[in-house]
Design a protein around this motif. Structure first.
Motif, PDB file in Angstrom:
ATOM      1  N   ILE A 106      26.155  26.533   7.094  1.00  0.00           N
ATOM      2  CA  ILE A 106      24.743  26.240   7.386  1.00  0.00           C
ATOM      3  C   ILE A 106      24.607  24.818   7.913  1.00  0.00           C
ATOM      4  N   ARG A 107      25.272  23.856   7.266  1.00  0.00           N
ATOM      5  CA  ARG A 107      25.211  22.459   7.745  1.00  0.00           C
ATOM      6  C   ARG A 107      25.766  22.335   9.155  1.00  0.00           C
ATOM      7  N   ARG A 108      26.881  23.021   9.427  1.00  0.00           N
ATOM      8  CA  ARG A 108      27.479  22.963  10.763  1.00  0.00           C
ATOM      9  C   ARG A 108      26.531  23.544  11.809  1.00  0.00           C
ATOM     10  N   LEU A 109      25.906  24.671  11.475  1.00  0.00           N
ATOM     11  CA  LEU A 109      24.977  25.309  12.405  1.00  0.00           C
ATOM     12  C   LEU A 109      23.723  24.461  12.621  1.00  0.00           C
ATOM     13  N   GLU A 110      23.248  23.797  11.565  1.00  0.00           N
ATOM     14  CA  GLU A 110      22.088  22.918  11.717  1.00  0.00           C
ATOM     15  C   GLU A 110      22.414  21.737  12.630  1.00  0.00           C
ATOM     16  N   GLU A 111      23.619  21.183  12.481  1.00  0.00           N
ATOM     17  CA  GLU A 111      24.037  20.086  13.356  1.00  0.00           C
ATOM     18  C   GLU A 111      24.145  20.563  14.804  1.00  0.00           C
ATOM     19  N   GLU A 112      24.713  21.747  14.983  1.00  0.00           N
ATOM     20  CA  GLU A 112      24.839  22.303  16.335  1.00  0.00           C
ATOM     21  C   GLU A 112      23.464  22.556  16.943  1.00  0.00           C
ATOM     22  N   ARG A 113      22.535  23.067  16.133  1.00  0.00           N
ATOM     23  CA  ARG A 113      21.171  23.314  16.625  1.00  0.00           C
ATOM     24  C   ARG A 113      20.512  22.012  17.052  1.00  0.00           C
ATOM     25  N   ALA A 114      20.683  20.957  16.248  1.00  0.00           N
ATOM     26  CA  ALA A 114      20.098  19.665  16.604  1.00  0.00           C
ATOM     27  C   ALA A 114      20.676  19.149  17.918  1.00  0.00           C
ATOM     28  N   GLU A 115      21.997  19.289  18.092  1.00  0.00           N
ATOM     29  CA  GLU A 115      22.624  18.850  19.341  1.00  0.00           C
ATOM     30  C   GLU A 115      22.102  19.655  20.525  1.00  0.00           C
ATOM     31  N   LEU A 116      21.945  20.963  20.343  1.00  0.00           N
ATOM     32  CA  LEU A 116      21.436  21.801  21.426  1.00  0.00           C
ATOM     33  C   LEU A 116      19.986  21.470  21.759  1.00  0.00           C
ATOM     34  N   GLN A 117      19.184  21.169  20.738  1.00  0.00           N
ATOM     35  CA  GLN A 117      17.794  20.783  20.995  1.00  0.00           C
ATOM     36  C   GLN A 117      17.721  19.478  21.774  1.00  0.00           C
ATOM     37  N   ILE A 118      18.592  18.539  21.426  1.00  0.00           N
ATOM     38  CA  ILE A 118      18.620  17.266  22.152  1.00  0.00           C
ATOM     39  C   ILE A 118      19.033  17.507  23.597  1.00  0.00           C
ATOM     40  N   ALA A 119      20.070  18.323  23.786  1.00  0.00           N
ATOM     41  CA  ALA A 119      20.534  18.611  25.143  1.00  0.00           C
ATOM     42  C   ALA A 119      19.458  19.323  25.948  1.00  0.00           C
ATOM     43  N   ALA A 120      18.770  20.279  25.319  1.00  0.00           N
ATOM     44  CA  ALA A 120      17.705  21.004  26.018  1.00  0.00           C
ATOM     45  C   ALA A 120      16.550  20.062  26.352  1.00  0.00           C
ATOM     46  N   GLY A 121      16.192  19.187  25.417  1.00  0.00           N
ATOM     47  CA  GLY A 121      15.121  18.230  25.679  1.00  0.00           C
ATOM     48  C   GLY A 121      15.477  17.270  26.790  1.00  0.00           C
ATOM     49  N   ALA A 122      16.724  16.814  26.805  1.00  0.00           N
ATOM     50  CA  ALA A 122      17.163  15.899  27.857  1.00  0.00           C
ATOM     51  C   ALA A 122      17.149  16.606  29.206  1.00  0.00           C
ATOM     52  N   LYS A 123      17.584  17.856  29.247  1.00  0.00           N
ATOM     53  CA  LYS A 123      17.593  18.602  30.501  1.00  0.00           C
ATOM     54  C   LYS A 123      16.172  18.825  30.995  1.00  0.00           C
ATOM     55  N   TRP A 124      15.283  19.181  30.100  1.00  0.00           N
ATOM     56  CA  TRP A 124      13.902  19.405  30.522  1.00  0.00           C
ATOM     57  C   TRP A 124      13.314  18.111  31.064  1.00  0.00           C
ATOM     58  N   ASP A 125      13.537  17.006  30.389  1.00  0.00           N
ATOM     59  CA  ASP A 125      13.009  15.730  30.851  1.00  0.00           C
ATOM     60  C   ASP A 125      13.593  15.356  32.207  1.00  0.00           C
ATOM     61  N   LEU A 126      14.877  15.584  32.413  1.00  0.00           N
ATOM     62  CA  LEU A 126      15.510  15.274  33.681  1.00  0.00           C
ATOM     63  C   LEU A 126      14.920  16.133  34.793  1.00  0.00           C
ATOM     64  N   GLU A 127      14.714  17.395  34.507  1.00  0.00           N
ATOM     65  CA  GLU A 127      14.107  18.277  35.504  1.00  0.00           C
ATOM     66  C   GLU A 127      12.696  17.829  35.850  1.00  0.00           C
ATOM     67  N   ALA A 128      11.935  17.398  34.846  1.00  0.00           N
ATOM     68  CA  ALA A 128      10.570  16.927  35.101  1.00  0.00           C
ATOM     69  C   ALA A 128      10.587  15.660  35.948  1.00  0.00           C
ATOM     70  N   VAL A 129      11.525  14.770  35.666  1.00  0.00           N
ATOM     71  CA  VAL A 129      11.625  13.535  36.451  1.00  0.00           C
ATOM     72  C   VAL A 129      12.011  13.863  37.890  1.00  0.00           C
ATOM     73  N   GLU A 130      12.978  14.752  38.070  1.00  0.00           N
ATOM     74  CA  GLU A 130      13.384  15.129  39.420  1.00  0.00           C
ATOM     75  C   GLU A 130      12.239  15.786  40.183  1.00  0.00           C
ATOM     76  N   ARG A 131      11.498  16.669  39.518  1.00  0.00           N
ATOM     77  CA  ARG A 131      10.363  17.339  40.155  1.00  0.00           C
ATOM     78  C   ARG A 131       9.309  16.317  40.575  1.00  0.00           C
ATOM     79  N   TYR A 132       9.002  15.360  39.680  1.00  0.00           N
ATOM     80  CA  TYR A 132       8.022  14.319  39.992  1.00  0.00           C
ATOM     81  C   TYR A 132       8.501  13.467  41.171  1.00  0.00           C
ATOM     82  N   ALA A 133       9.790  13.113  41.153  1.00  0.00           N
ATOM     83  CA  ALA A 133      10.330  12.289  42.242  1.00  0.00           C
ATOM     84  C   ALA A 133      10.248  13.013  43.575  1.00  0.00           C
ATOM     85  N   GLU A 134      10.524  14.305  43.584  1.00  0.00           N
ATOM     86  CA  GLU A 134      10.474  15.059  44.829  1.00  0.00           C
ATOM     87  C   GLU A 134       9.041  15.310  45.298  1.00  0.00           C
TER      88      GLU A 134
END
Length: 133
Positions: A48-76
């Motif tokens: 459970i601890r391992r899966l919670e850590e993995e979920r947190a990492e995936l949420q961070i990665a997903a949030g970073a990707k979404w933010d990057l996409e939003a920045v790229e869209r705004y720039a374009e």
């Protein structure tokens, strides 16, 4: 057929001993099962601890990707920027090694730090048109 006194004593002592042995065996089996269940709980908690850590990492990665996409869209769309073509990208090699230089300086005295603090405070007061006198 009648039993002799010795046979009765042996049977009388054997039955409680047999029951005691059975109870001991059942107790040991129960304890072993309890220990196995405890080990399983520990493994599950670890998973459970391992899966919670993995979920947190995936949420961070997903949030970073979404933010990057939003920045790229705004720039374009808003700024008219575009990603460079391959022929616009230049790569270079630097042959100099990395270098770090630590410069040590003396720590100012209490009097000097107080004077510096009061000077900064005066600038803050002047910048905000505040009467600090």
């Amino acid at each position: 057929m009648r039993m002799g006194g010795t046979a009765r004593i042996w049977l009388g002592a054997g039955v409680p001993a047999l029951l005691g042995a059975l109870l001991l065996a059942a107790s040991l089996a129960g304890r072993a099962e309890l220990m196995a269940l405890g080990d399983a709980v520990v493994r599950q908690e670890r998973e459970i601890r391992r899966l919670e850590e993995e979920r947190a990492e995936l949420q961070i990665a997903a949030g970073a990707k979404w933010d990057l996409e939003a920045v790229e869209r705004y720039a374009e769309l808003e700024l008219g920027m575009h990603k460079p073509r391959e022929d616009q990208i230049l790569y270079g090699m630097v042959s100099l090694p990395d270098r770090v230089e630590v410069v040590e300086r003396e720590r100012p005295s209490l009097r000097e730090r107080t004077a510096l603090f009061l000077e900064k405070l005066r600038h803050v007061c002047l910048a905000g048109n505040i009467n600090c006198e």
